[in-house]
Design a protein around this motif. Structure first.
Motif, PDB file in Angstrom:
ATOM      1  N   GLY A 226      -6.503  31.273 -13.997  1.00 54.53           N
ATOM      2  CA  GLY A 226      -6.791  29.842 -14.088  1.00 54.53           C
ATOM      3  C   GLY A 226      -6.750  29.333 -15.396  1.00 54.53           C
ATOM      4  N   SER A 227      -5.244  29.208 -15.873  1.00 55.63           N
ATOM      5  CA  SER A 227      -5.047  29.114 -17.148  1.00 55.63           C
ATOM      6  C   SER A 227      -5.179  27.439 -17.773  1.00 55.63           C
ATOM      7  CB  SER A 227      -3.644  29.485 -17.225  1.00 55.63           C
ATOM      8  OG  SER A 227      -2.640  28.702 -16.543  1.00 55.63           O
TER       9      SER A 227
ATOM     10  N   ASP B  22      -2.328  29.578 -12.240  1.00 50.57           N
ATOM     11  CA  ASP B  22      -3.265  28.524 -11.918  1.00 50.57           C
ATOM     12  C   ASP B  22      -2.918  28.537 -10.317  1.00 50.57           C
ATOM     13  OD1 ASP B  22      -5.345  26.685 -13.524  1.00 50.57           O
ATOM     14  OD2 ASP B  22      -4.625  25.977 -11.749  1.00 50.57           O
ATOM     15  N   GLY B  23      -4.162  28.100  -9.841  1.00 51.32           N
ATOM     16  CA  GLY B  23      -4.041  27.767  -8.176  1.00 51.32           C
ATOM     17  C   GLY B  23      -3.644  26.445  -7.727  1.00 51.32           C
ATOM     18  N   ASN B  24      -3.753  25.482  -9.017  1.00 53.08           N
ATOM     19  CA  ASN B  24      -3.271  24.119  -8.809  1.00 53.08           C
ATOM     20  C   ASN B  24      -1.908  23.869  -8.699  1.00 53.08           C
ATOM     21  OD1 ASN B  24      -2.990  21.226  -8.883  1.00 53.08           O
ATOM     22  ND2 ASN B  24      -5.170  21.043  -9.541  1.00 53.08           N
TER      23      ASN B  24
ATOM     24  N   HIS C 247      -3.407  31.563  -5.923  1.00 54.38           N
ATOM     25  CA  HIS C 247      -4.691  31.276  -5.438  1.00 54.38           C
ATOM     26  C   HIS C 247      -5.599  32.573  -5.208  1.00 54.38           C
ATOM     27  CE1 HIS C 247      -7.785  29.505  -3.082  1.00 54.38           C
ATOM     28  NE2 HIS C 247      -7.339  28.359  -2.946  1.00 54.38           N
ATOM     29  N   TRP C 248      -6.664  32.593  -5.797  1.00 49.73           N
ATOM     30  CA  TRP C 248      -7.542  33.823  -5.870  1.00 49.73           C
ATOM     31  C   TRP C 248      -7.694  34.373  -4.679  1.00 49.73           C
ATOM     32  CZ3 TRP C 248     -11.416  31.317  -9.712  1.00 49.73           C
ATOM     33  CH2 TRP C 248     -10.713  31.039 -10.920  1.00 49.73           C
ATOM     34  N   ASN C 249      -7.276  33.972  -3.307  1.00 51.91           N
ATOM     35  CA  ASN C 249      -7.762  34.538  -2.240  1.00 51.91           C
ATOM     36  C   ASN C 249      -6.762  35.227  -1.671  1.00 51.91           C
ATOM     37  OD1 ASN C 249      -6.260  32.459  -0.949  1.00 51.91           O
ATOM     38  ND2 ASN C 249      -7.910  31.443  -0.031  1.00 51.91           N
ATOM     39  N   GLU C 250      -5.559  35.168  -2.358  1.00 55.09           N
ATOM     40  CA  GLU C 250      -4.513  36.013  -1.735  1.00 55.09           C
ATOM     41  C   GLU C 250      -4.633  37.400  -1.899  1.00 55.09           C
ATOM     42  OE1 GLU C 250      -0.503  34.734  -3.593  1.00 55.09           O
ATOM     43  OE2 GLU C 250      -1.408  32.742  -4.009  1.00 55.09           O
ATOM     44  N   LYS C 251      -4.348  38.138  -0.690  1.00 57.83           N
ATOM     45  CA  LYS C 251      -4.868  39.369  -0.458  1.00 57.83           C
ATOM     46  C   LYS C 251      -3.388  40.368  -1.059  1.00 57.83           C
ATOM     47  CE  LYS C 251      -8.573  38.134   1.204  1.00 57.83           C
ATOM     48  NZ  LYS C 251      -9.747  37.873  -0.044  1.00 57.83           N
ATOM     49  N   GLU C 252      -2.382  39.846  -1.058  1.00 58.85           N
ATOM     50  CA  GLU C 252      -1.289  40.585  -1.287  1.00 58.85           C
ATOM     51  C   GLU C 252      -0.448  39.626  -2.518  1.00 58.85           C
ATOM     52  OE1 GLU C 252      -0.260  43.698  -0.868  1.00 58.85           O
ATOM     53  OE2 GLU C 252      -2.163  44.024   0.161  1.00 58.85           O
ATOM     54  N   VAL C 253      -0.130  40.156  -3.576  1.00 58.98           N
ATOM     55  CA  VAL C 253       0.656  39.427  -4.635  1.00 58.98           C
ATOM     56  C   VAL C 253       2.018  40.262  -4.745  1.00 58.98           C
ATOM     57  CG1 VAL C 253       0.883  38.281  -6.765  1.00 58.98           C
ATOM     58  CG2 VAL C 253      -1.393  38.525  -5.493  1.00 58.98           C
TER      59      VAL C 253
END
Length: 308
Positions: A141-142, A164-166, A195-201
């Motif tokens: 969220g930088s 950041d997610g945006n 996006h913080w809801n990503e389960k796998e990065v």
């Protein structure tokens, strides 16, 4: 029963003042700075023009055909480079910003301004450079990336990912990385839409030595995802930690820390973590008028250290 209508009309409610802030941002209407309503909005808003002012900032230039401007941040340590960031001017938004937020299920805080806790995070990282040396670091969220860029320019980190997610914000991050690329030495620096809801990065799960974030616990609806992505990114096996700076804001921080515990992580909270930051906090509490509306609960960021 006699009422004083003049008194009632001269003191608009907090909610009406906040609606005026939103209206002014969307409609781009600049009111007379001497207007009493303008003063009222300054008092009700938690946002500060300069915040803690730990890293001096100067406007370099502004193309009046654009919403953007260039700002120069002077890192307050001898021998450190100056950082040039392109960011939005304060109070400058349009409807497309909100459309993007709805489409991606994100908030719009990253483009509003450089938030005060980001200034605190950047200053703290600059003062504790050794903890980042030869480490893989990610900022969550930088916003415009001040803290991540400070780490990249001053700490000899192995890698710094500024996320950041945006997608609009990520474009600013990329631009700011390119502008300051000469300051990073051997440190690898890259932007990332996360996006913080990503389960796998991909290729990033459990690989970061240090996570940093500021002012990311305000919205309770994002707490669960933020706690889960923190656990997902922290390196294992081996030592790793997340450094968060967040004001309490009622029970918002406490609710987030409950999610941290639910993800099997440990945390500590430190109130007085730097004498200069604490001194400035006390000045604001004692009536320093450079930050109207300052309140400890909403404005002073606590240091949260999260480990396995």
């Amino acid at each position: 029963m006699e009422t004083n209508s003049n008194s009632a009309s001269s003191k608009p409610s907090a909610s009406s003042l906040r609606w005026r802030i939103l209206s002014r941002a969307v409609l781009h209407r600049a009111k007379n700075p001497e207007d009493e309503s303008q003063l009222g909005m300054k008092l009700i808003s938690r946002k500060a023009a300069k915040g803690f002012n730990l890293i001096p900032c100067q406007l370099l230039n502004h193309d009046h055909e654009s919403r953007d401007a260039q700002f120069c941040y002077t890192l307050p340590t001898q021998g450190c480079p100056k950082l040039v960031l392109t960011q939005r001017l304060n109070n400058n938004a349009d409807l497309t910003d909100f459309e993007i937020c709805n489409r991606h299920n994100i908030d719009n805080t990253g483009t509003v301004c450089q938030w005060p806790s980001e200034d605190v995070l950047a200053y703290y990282c600059l003062s504790h450079a050794d903890m980042f040396r030869s480490k893989r670091v990610i900022e969550l969220g930088s916003g415009y990336g001040l803290a991540g860029l400070t780490i990249a320019a001053t700490t000899e980190a192995l890698e710094v990912v500024i996320s950041d997610g945006n997608p609009q914000v990520v474009d600013y991050i990329l631009h700011n990385i390119n502008t300051n690329s000469g300051a990073f030495g051997e440190t690898r620096v890259k932007p990332m839409k996360l996006h913080w809801n990503e389960k796998e990065v991909s290729n990033l799960s459990h690989t970061f030595d240090v996570i940093v974030a500021s002012d990311c616990t305000f919205f309770k609806e994002f707490h669960k995802d933020l706690a889960q992505v923190t656990e997902l990114l922290l390196k294992k096996p081996g030592p790793s930690e997340a450094i968060f700076f967040s004001p309490k804001r009622g029970n918002s921080l406490d609710k987030f820390l409950e999610e941290i515990k639910d993800n099997g992580l440990l945390f500590s909270i430190t109130e007085i973590y730097d004498p200069e930051i604490w001194n400035r906090h006390q000045q604001f509490m004692n009536g320093d008028e450079s930050w109207p509306g300052y309140e400890k609960d909403h404005c002073y960021p606590l240091l949260i250290r999260i480990t396995r």
